[in-house]
Write a protein that holds these residues in place. Structure first.
Motif, PDB file in Angstrom:
ATOM      1  N   TYR A   2       9.329  -6.212   7.348  1.00 17.45           N
ATOM      2  CA  TYR A   2       9.787  -5.654   8.620  1.00 17.45           C
ATOM      3  C   TYR A   2       9.982  -4.139   8.571  1.00 17.45           C
ATOM      4  O   TYR A   2      10.547  -3.559   9.495  1.00 17.45           O
ATOM      5  N   ASN A   3       9.481  -3.522   7.512  1.00 20.96           N
ATOM      6  CA  ASN A   3       9.535  -2.063   7.411  1.00 20.96           C
ATOM      7  C   ASN A   3       8.180  -1.472   7.051  1.00 20.96           C
ATOM      8  O   ASN A   3       8.092  -0.479   6.329  1.00 20.96           O
ATOM      9  N   GLY A   4       7.130  -2.087   7.564  1.00 22.63           N
ATOM     10  CA  GLY A   4       5.822  -1.461   7.511  1.00 22.63           C
ATOM     11  C   GLY A   4       4.943  -1.786   6.332  1.00 22.63           C
ATOM     12  O   GLY A   4       3.810  -1.292   6.265  1.00 22.63           O
ATOM     13  N   ILE A   5       5.415  -2.583   5.369  1.00 25.32           N
ATOM     14  CA  ILE A   5       4.569  -2.933   4.235  1.00 25.32           C
ATOM     15  C   ILE A   5       3.773  -4.181   4.603  1.00 25.32           C
ATOM     16  O   ILE A   5       4.336  -5.241   4.864  1.00 25.32           O
ATOM     17  N   GLN A   6       2.470  -4.029   4.629  1.00 25.06           N
ATOM     18  CA  GLN A   6       1.581  -5.061   5.141  1.00 25.06           C
ATOM     19  C   GLN A   6       1.060  -5.918   3.994  1.00 25.06           C
ATOM     20  O   GLN A   6       0.137  -5.536   3.284  1.00 25.06           O
ATOM     21  N   MET A   7       1.664  -7.084   3.846  1.00 23.11           N
ATOM     22  CA  MET A   7       1.321  -7.997   2.765  1.00 23.11           C
ATOM     23  C   MET A   7       0.553  -9.197   3.290  1.00 23.11           C
ATOM     24  O   MET A   7       0.810  -9.681   4.385  1.00 23.11           O
ATOM     25  N   ALA A   8      -0.377  -9.680   2.491  1.00 25.84           N
ATOM     26  CA  ALA A   8      -1.149 -10.859   2.870  1.00 25.84           C
ATOM     27  C   ALA A   8      -0.243 -12.086   2.930  1.00 25.84           C
ATOM     28  O   ALA A   8       0.757 -12.174   2.209  1.00 25.84           O
ATOM     29  N   ASP A   9      -0.614 -13.042   3.775  1.00 26.46           N
ATOM     30  CA  ASP A   9       0.186 -14.257   3.917  1.00 26.46           C
ATOM     31  C   ASP A   9       0.292 -15.026   2.601  1.00 26.46           C
ATOM     32  O   ASP A   9       1.292 -15.705   2.350  1.00 26.46           O
ATOM     33  N   ASP A  10      -0.736 -14.908   1.764  1.00 26.47           N
ATOM     34  CA  ASP A  10      -0.750 -15.656   0.505  1.00 26.47           C
ATOM     35  C   ASP A  10      -0.402 -14.771  -0.698  1.00 26.47           C
ATOM     36  O   ASP A  10      -0.801 -15.074  -1.824  1.00 26.47           O
ATOM     37  N   ILE A  11       0.326 -13.680  -0.475  1.00 27.83           N
ATOM     38  CA  ILE A  11       0.727 -12.814  -1.580  1.00 27.83           C
ATOM     39  C   ILE A  11       1.492 -13.632  -2.612  1.00 27.83           C
ATOM     40  O   ILE A  11       2.321 -14.478  -2.276  1.00 27.83           O
ATOM     41  N   ASP A  12       1.189 -13.387  -3.889  1.00 25.21           N
ATOM     42  CA  ASP A  12       1.754 -14.184  -4.982  1.00 25.21           C
ATOM     43  C   ASP A  12       2.754 -13.343  -5.768  1.00 25.21           C
ATOM     44  O   ASP A  12       2.364 -12.381  -6.438  1.00 25.21           O
ATOM     45  N   PRO A  13       4.050 -13.673  -5.722  1.00 29.47           N
ATOM     46  CA  PRO A  13       5.060 -12.882  -6.425  1.00 29.47           C
ATOM     47  C   PRO A  13       4.837 -12.779  -7.926  1.00 29.47           C
ATOM     48  O   PRO A  13       5.253 -11.807  -8.548  1.00 29.47           O
ATOM     49  N   SER A  14       4.183 -13.764  -8.514  1.00 32.24           N
ATOM     50  CA  SER A  14       3.995 -13.771  -9.969  1.00 32.24           C
ATOM     51  C   SER A  14       2.763 -12.997 -10.423  1.00 32.24           C
ATOM     52  O   SER A  14       2.596 -12.733 -11.617  1.00 32.24           O
ATOM     53  N   LYS A  15       1.919 -12.611  -9.493  1.00 30.31           N
ATOM     54  CA  LYS A  15       0.669 -11.932  -9.846  1.00 30.31           C
ATOM     55  C   LYS A  15       0.924 -10.471 -10.189  1.00 30.31           C
ATOM     56  O   LYS A  15       1.696  -9.790  -9.520  1.00 30.31           O
ATOM     57  N   PRO A  16       0.283  -9.971 -11.250  1.00 25.40           N
ATOM     58  CA  PRO A  16       0.443  -8.542 -11.583  1.00 25.40           C
ATOM     59  C   PRO A  16      -0.007  -7.655 -10.429  1.00 25.40           C
ATOM     60  O   PRO A  16      -0.941  -7.984  -9.693  1.00 25.40           O
ATOM     61  N   MET A  17       0.657  -6.518 -10.269  1.00 26.02           N
ATOM     62  CA  MET A  17       0.351  -5.584  -9.188  1.00 26.02           C
ATOM     63  C   MET A  17      -0.517  -4.456  -9.731  1.00 26.02           C
ATOM     64  O   MET A  17      -0.207  -3.853 -10.763  1.00 26.02           O
ATOM     65  N   THR A  18      -1.600  -4.159  -9.044  1.00 29.38           N
ATOM     66  CA  THR A  18      -2.485  -3.094  -9.488  1.00 29.38           C
ATOM     67  C   THR A  18      -1.973  -1.731  -9.022  1.00 29.38           C
ATOM     68  O   THR A  18      -1.133  -1.644  -8.123  1.00 29.38           O
ATOM     69  N   ARG A  19      -2.524  -0.690  -9.630  1.00 24.22           N
ATOM     70  CA  ARG A  19      -2.098   0.660  -9.280  1.00 24.22           C
ATOM     71  C   ARG A  19      -2.423   0.979  -7.817  1.00 24.22           C
ATOM     72  O   ARG A  19      -1.620   1.586  -7.115  1.00 24.22           O
ATOM     73  N   GLU A  20      -3.600   0.559  -7.346  1.00 19.30           N
ATOM     74  CA  GLU A  20      -3.958   0.869  -5.958  1.00 19.30           C
ATOM     75  C   GLU A  20      -3.107   0.064  -4.977  1.00 19.30           C
ATOM     76  O   GLU A  20      -2.764   0.559  -3.905  1.00 19.30           O
ATOM     77  N   GLN A  21      -2.750  -1.158  -5.334  1.00 22.90           N
ATOM     78  CA  GLN A  21      -1.921  -1.964  -4.440  1.00 22.90           C
ATOM     79  C   GLN A  21      -0.510  -1.391  -4.328  1.00 22.90           C
ATOM     80  O   GLN A  21       0.041  -1.285  -3.227  1.00 22.90           O
ATOM     81  N   PHE A  22       0.077  -1.016  -5.460  1.00 23.75           N
ATOM     82  CA  PHE A  22       1.417  -0.430  -5.428  1.00 23.75           C
ATOM     83  C   PHE A  22       1.393   0.879  -4.644  1.00 23.75           C
ATOM     84  O   PHE A  22       2.320   1.173  -3.870  1.00 23.75           O
ATOM     85  N   THR A  23       0.319   1.648  -4.813  1.00 27.19           N
ATOM     86  CA  THR A  23       0.180   2.905  -4.077  1.00 27.19           C
ATOM     87  C   THR A  23       0.107   2.658  -2.575  1.00 27.19           C
ATOM     88  O   THR A  23       0.766   3.347  -1.783  1.00 27.19           O
TER      89      THR A  23
END
Length: 227
Positions: A116-137
Motif C-alpha cells: 500500500y506504499n507503491g511497491i509493486q509485487m507479483a501476486d505469487d511473490i515468494d518470501p523464501s526466494k532470494p532477492m536479486t540486485r535488480e529486484q531490490f533496486t
C-alpha cells in the motif's frame, strides 16, 4: 550519518534483516565480521543508530544472501512505509493479495505496508526466494518515489557494461538509483542484475537511500543578507 536520519523512522521501527523465520535481536556492540567489507562504515553507522540488526551480538554475516521476506521487511522499515493515512473497511491480510505470503508471521505486516506504499509485487511473490540486485533496486526506488523522495531531473543514462542482462522493466529504476548514488557499478562498469543481493549490499543501499531522502527533504535555509 546525519542525526536527523532518525526522523525518517517511525517510533521503534528498525531494519529487520533476520535469517530465519523470526526476527533476531539487535546487536549492542560493534560487528566483528566487517573487515574488508565494502561499505562497512555505512553498515556500522546504521547499527550505531539502532537501525539495523545482526545475526548475533557481534556478527552481521555481510555476505549472506538476502531473501525476499528479509528484503521487504528492510524496505518497509527503512523507508518508513506505513498505513497511517489509509483507512480500511477490514484489516488487510497478506493472503488477500499474495498466494505465498503467510498471515500473522514476522514479515506479514511488512508486505502489507509495502503493497500500500507503491511497491509493486507479483501476486505469487515468494518470501523464501532470494532477492536479486535488480529486484531490490526496483522495490527501493518504487518506495522512494512513493514517498516523494526523487527530484525531477533530466536523467543522463549511465553506460552499464552488462546492461543486456537487465530485465527491461527494471532499467529505469536501476538508472535512477545510479543517478542518485543509491547504487554503484563495479570497477568494470557492471551492475550484475541477476546476482542475489547480500545483506551488506542491501544495507549499504538502504543507508544511501535514507541519506538521499534526508538531503532531499532538508529545509533550505536562506542566506542572511550582508549588512
Amino acid at each position: 550519518m546525519k542525526k536527523n536520519i532518525i526522523a525518517l523512522m517511525t517510533a521503534g521501527a528498525l531494519l529487520t534483516l533476520s535469517l530465519g523465520t523470526t526476527p533476531i535481536h539487535a546487536a549492542q556492540g560493534g560487528f566483528t565480521d566487517l573487515q574488508g567489507v565494502a561499505g562497512a562504515d555505512k553498515i556500522e553507522a546504521l547499527h550505531h543508530d539502532g537501525l539495523i540488526k545482526g545475526v548475533s551480538d557481534n556478527l552481521f554475516k555481510p555476505e549472506q544472501q538476502l531473501n525476499t521476506a528479509q528484503g521487504i521487511q528492510l524496505l518497509a522499515d527503512g523507508l518508513d512505509l506505513n498505513l497511517d493515512t489509509i483507512r480500511f473497511v477490514k484489516e488487510p491480510l497478506p493472503s488477500d493479495s499474495f498466494s505465498k505470503v503467510l498471515d500473522h508471521v514476522w514479515y506479514s505486516n511488512a508486505f502489507i505496508r509495502a503493497k500500500y506504499n507503491g511497491i509493486q509485487m507479483a501476486d505469487d511473490i515468494d518470501p523464501s526466494k532470494p532477492m536479486t540486485r535488480e529486484q531490490f533496486t526496483l522495490f527501493i526506488m518504487q518506495g522512494i518515489e512513493a514517498k516523494g523522495g526523487l527530484p525531477m531531473i533530466k536523467l543522463q543514462p549511465v553506460d552499464i557494461t552488462d546492461e543486456q542482462e537487465l530485465t527491461p522493466e527494471y532499467q529505469g529504476a536501476v538508472q535512477r538509483s545510479l543517478a542518485f548514488k543509491i547504487n554503484t557499478l563495479d570497477a568494470e562498469g557492471n551492475f550484475h542484475p541477476k546476482e542475489v543481493i547480500t545483506r551488506a549490499e542491501a544495507a549499504v543501499m538502504m543507508f544511501n537511500a535514507i541519506e538521499h531522502m534526508d538531503n532531499f527533504h532538508a529545509p533550505v535555509v536562506p542566506e542572511t543578507p550582508e549588512k
